[in-house]
Design a protein around this motif. Sequence first.
Motif, mmCIF file in Angstrom:
data_model
loop_
_atom_site.group_PDB
_atom_site.id
_atom_site.type_symbol
_atom_site.label_atom_id
_atom_site.label_comp_id
_atom_site.label_asym_id
_atom_site.label_seq_id
_atom_site.Cartn_x
_atom_site.Cartn_y
_atom_site.Cartn_z
ATOM 1 N N GLU A 158 -18.389 22.171 3.402
ATOM 2 C CA GLU A 158 -17.083 21.913 2.785
ATOM 3 C C GLU A 158 -16.397 23.214 2.391
ATOM 4 O O GLU A 158 -15.175 23.350 2.515
ATOM 5 N N PHE A 159 -17.172 24.172 1.897
ATOM 6 C CA PHE A 159 -16.587 25.465 1.522
ATOM 7 C C PHE A 159 -15.951 26.143 2.735
ATOM 8 O O PHE A 159 -14.837 26.672 2.649
ATOM 9 N N PHE A 160 -16.636 26.133 3.874
ATOM 10 C CA PHE A 160 -16.115 26.857 5.030
ATOM 11 C C PHE A 160 -14.897 26.170 5.647
ATOM 12 O O PHE A 160 -14.135 26.798 6.383
ATOM 13 N N VAL A 161 -14.693 24.899 5.327
ATOM 14 C CA VAL A 161 -13.435 24.236 5.682
ATOM 15 C C VAL A 161 -12.337 24.672 4.703
ATOM 16 O O VAL A 161 -11.242 25.088 5.110
ATOM 17 N N ALA A 162 -12.641 24.611 3.408
ATOM 18 C CA ALA A 162 -11.646 24.926 2.389
ATOM 19 C C ALA A 162 -11.206 26.386 2.439
ATOM 20 O O ALA A 162 -10.034 26.709 2.177
ATOM 21 N N VAL A 163 -12.125 27.289 2.770
ATOM 22 C CA VAL A 163 -11.808 28.720 2.722
ATOM 23 C C VAL A 163 -10.791 29.123 3.793
ATOM 24 O O VAL A 163 -10.157 30.176 3.690
ATOM 25 N N PHE A 170 -3.724 34.990 3.931
ATOM 26 C CA PHE A 170 -3.762 36.456 3.860
ATOM 27 C C PHE A 170 -3.974 37.146 5.207
ATOM 28 O O PHE A 170 -3.767 38.350 5.305
ATOM 29 N N ASP A 171 -4.398 36.423 6.228
ATOM 30 C CA ASP A 171 -4.595 37.023 7.547
ATOM 31 C C ASP A 171 -3.792 36.232 8.569
ATOM 32 O O ASP A 171 -4.206 35.167 9.022
ATOM 33 N N PRO A 172 -2.641 36.744 8.973
ATOM 34 C CA PRO A 172 -1.765 35.986 9.876
ATOM 35 C C PRO A 172 -2.371 35.746 11.250
ATOM 36 O O PRO A 172 -1.886 34.892 11.997
ATOM 37 N N ALA A 173 -3.451 36.452 11.590
ATOM 38 C CA ALA A 173 -4.084 36.240 12.894
ATOM 39 C C ALA A 173 -5.024 35.044 12.901
ATOM 40 O O ALA A 173 -5.557 34.677 13.951
ATOM 41 N N THR A 174 -5.215 34.414 11.746
ATOM 42 C CA THR A 174 -6.127 33.278 11.657
ATOM 43 C C THR A 174 -5.546 32.060 12.379
ATOM 44 O O THR A 174 -4.446 31.623 12.052
ATOM 45 N N PRO A 175 -6.257 31.492 13.348
ATOM 46 C CA PRO A 175 -5.770 30.264 13.988
ATOM 47 C C PRO A 175 -5.699 29.135 12.966
ATOM 48 O O PRO A 175 -6.579 29.015 12.105
ATOM 49 N N PRO A 176 -4.684 28.297 13.017
ATOM 50 C CA PRO A 176 -4.579 27.199 12.059
ATOM 51 C C PRO A 176 -5.706 26.190 12.220
ATOM 52 O O PRO A 176 -6.144 25.914 13.342
ATOM 53 N N ALA A 177 -6.202 25.690 11.069
ATOM 54 C CA ALA A 177 -7.243 24.651 11.047
ATOM 55 C C ALA A 177 -8.493 25.070 11.811
ATOM 56 O O ALA A 177 -9.157 24.244 12.445
ATOM 57 N N LEU A 178 -8.824 26.359 11.749
ATOM 58 C CA LEU A 178 -10.015 26.861 12.433
ATOM 59 C C LEU A 178 -11.269 26.238 11.820
ATOM 60 O O LEU A 178 -11.397 26.138 10.605
ATOM 61 N N ARG A 179 -12.195 25.805 12.651
ATOM 62 C CA ARG A 179 -13.450 25.218 12.187
ATOM 63 C C ARG A 179 -14.619 25.900 12.884
ATOM 64 O O ARG A 179 -14.520 26.290 14.053
ATOM 65 N N ARG A 238 -6.466 42.374 2.282
ATOM 66 C CA ARG A 238 -7.920 42.225 2.191
ATOM 67 C C ARG A 238 -8.347 41.872 0.769
ATOM 68 O O ARG A 238 -9.160 40.954 0.565
ATOM 69 N N GLU A 239 -7.812 42.573 -0.204
ATOM 70 C CA GLU A 239 -8.200 42.293 -1.586
ATOM 71 C C GLU A 239 -7.690 40.926 -2.040
ATOM 72 O O GLU A 239 -8.367 40.225 -2.794
ATOM 73 N N GLY A 240 -6.502 40.539 -1.581
ATOM 74 C CA GLY A 240 -6.003 39.204 -1.901
ATOM 75 C C GLY A 240 -6.880 38.128 -1.301
ATOM 76 O O GLY A 240 -7.184 37.103 -1.938
ATOM 77 N N LEU A 241 -7.322 38.339 -0.056
ATOM 78 C CA LEU A 241 -8.209 37.390 0.608
ATOM 79 C C LEU A 241 -9.526 37.264 -0.149
ATOM 80 O O LEU A 241 -9.996 36.143 -0.423
ATOM 81 N N LEU A 242 -10.126 38.375 -0.513
ATOM 82 C CA LEU A 242 -11.422 38.332 -1.196
ATOM 83 C C LEU A 242 -11.304 37.699 -2.576
ATOM 84 O O LEU A 242 -12.200 36.961 -3.006
ATOM 85 N N GLU A 243 -10.200 37.946 -3.267
ATOM 86 C CA GLU A 243 -9.993 37.318 -4.573
ATOM 87 C C GLU A 243 -9.847 35.805 -4.434
ATOM 88 O O GLU A 243 -10.399 35.027 -5.226
ATOM 89 N N CYS A 244 -9.135 35.377 -3.400
ATOM 90 C CA CYS A 244 -8.965 33.949 -3.134
ATOM 91 C C CYS A 244 -10.316 33.293 -2.855
ATOM 92 O O CYS A 244 -10.627 32.213 -3.377
ATOM 93 N N ILE A 245 -11.134 33.950 -2.054
ATOM 94 C CA ILE A 245 -12.461 33.412 -1.712
ATOM 95 C C ILE A 245 -13.348 33.361 -2.952
ATOM 96 O O ILE A 245 -14.060 32.364 -3.179
#
Length: 275
Positions: A158-163, A170-179, A238-245
């Motif tokens: 569940e965490f790896f879905v939510a994250v 924070f990373d625009p290269a991330t594909p949407p709804a990546l699983r 990067r720091e925003g992403l890590l804080e979010c996680i």
Amino acid sequence: MRDDTPDETRRVHLSRTFDEDAELYDRARPGYPPQLFDDLTEVAGIGPGCRVLEVGAGTGKATLPLAELGCRITAVELGADMAAVARRNLAGFETVEIVTADFETWPLPEEPFDAVVSATAFHWIDPAVRMAKAADALRPGGALAVVATQHVAGGSEEFFVAVQNCYERFDPATPPALRLPSAEDVDTSDHADEVARSGRFGPVIFRRYEWDLTYTTAEYLEVLRTYSGHRALPPQAREGLLECIAKLIDRRYGGRVTKRYLTELRASRTTAAFR
């Protein structure tokens, strides 16, 4: 998207990010399942006195267990700081030499090796060079053993879905709804295809190992800081992403998450005609 298939246009740049904090890499990155080294003995003939060339040794995560098997090892590592940590970690083994060089241009010694081993590093080597040079380094019947590691579905699913919400933010290269893929769905037949195209090796033997590691929030962030894709982000992102996680793990998962790894051993032997 596999963890061992970097974008070829960024491969060289990303491969050099690991040396930026070698101590963090050594501290945070996991090693390998013990069964892997038992299987290396079986399928690649690696054991006491075996002459091994290791490609992309990093800080010695695989070098140390190979040395403990009694191998004589020449380990080539591009990053000067990574190589320095590896020398420290292998200081107790007189039969291990750490060479600071890039494998592509490093001159091969005249005496051939019994095995070429590359653990979570072969995908960073120039694909136009790696197969032929590995074959050139080996005696007839010598083994090429490539170890790859993937992050697959399992553990704290569940965490790896939510994250993914953090990554998309924070990373625009991330594909949407990546699983994450299941281990069964990870297709690595491209390695066998590359081996076959080279014409230098026989069939590939594959062995797979699924294993879980549980991390505290701080430990998980340290691991993320060692990944090339995270390191390559602009510092603010990067720091925003890590804080979010970190907030997600602490607030919804009690400060601990479990990550499932798939490690794969891919072993093939040279054909006698090419040495």
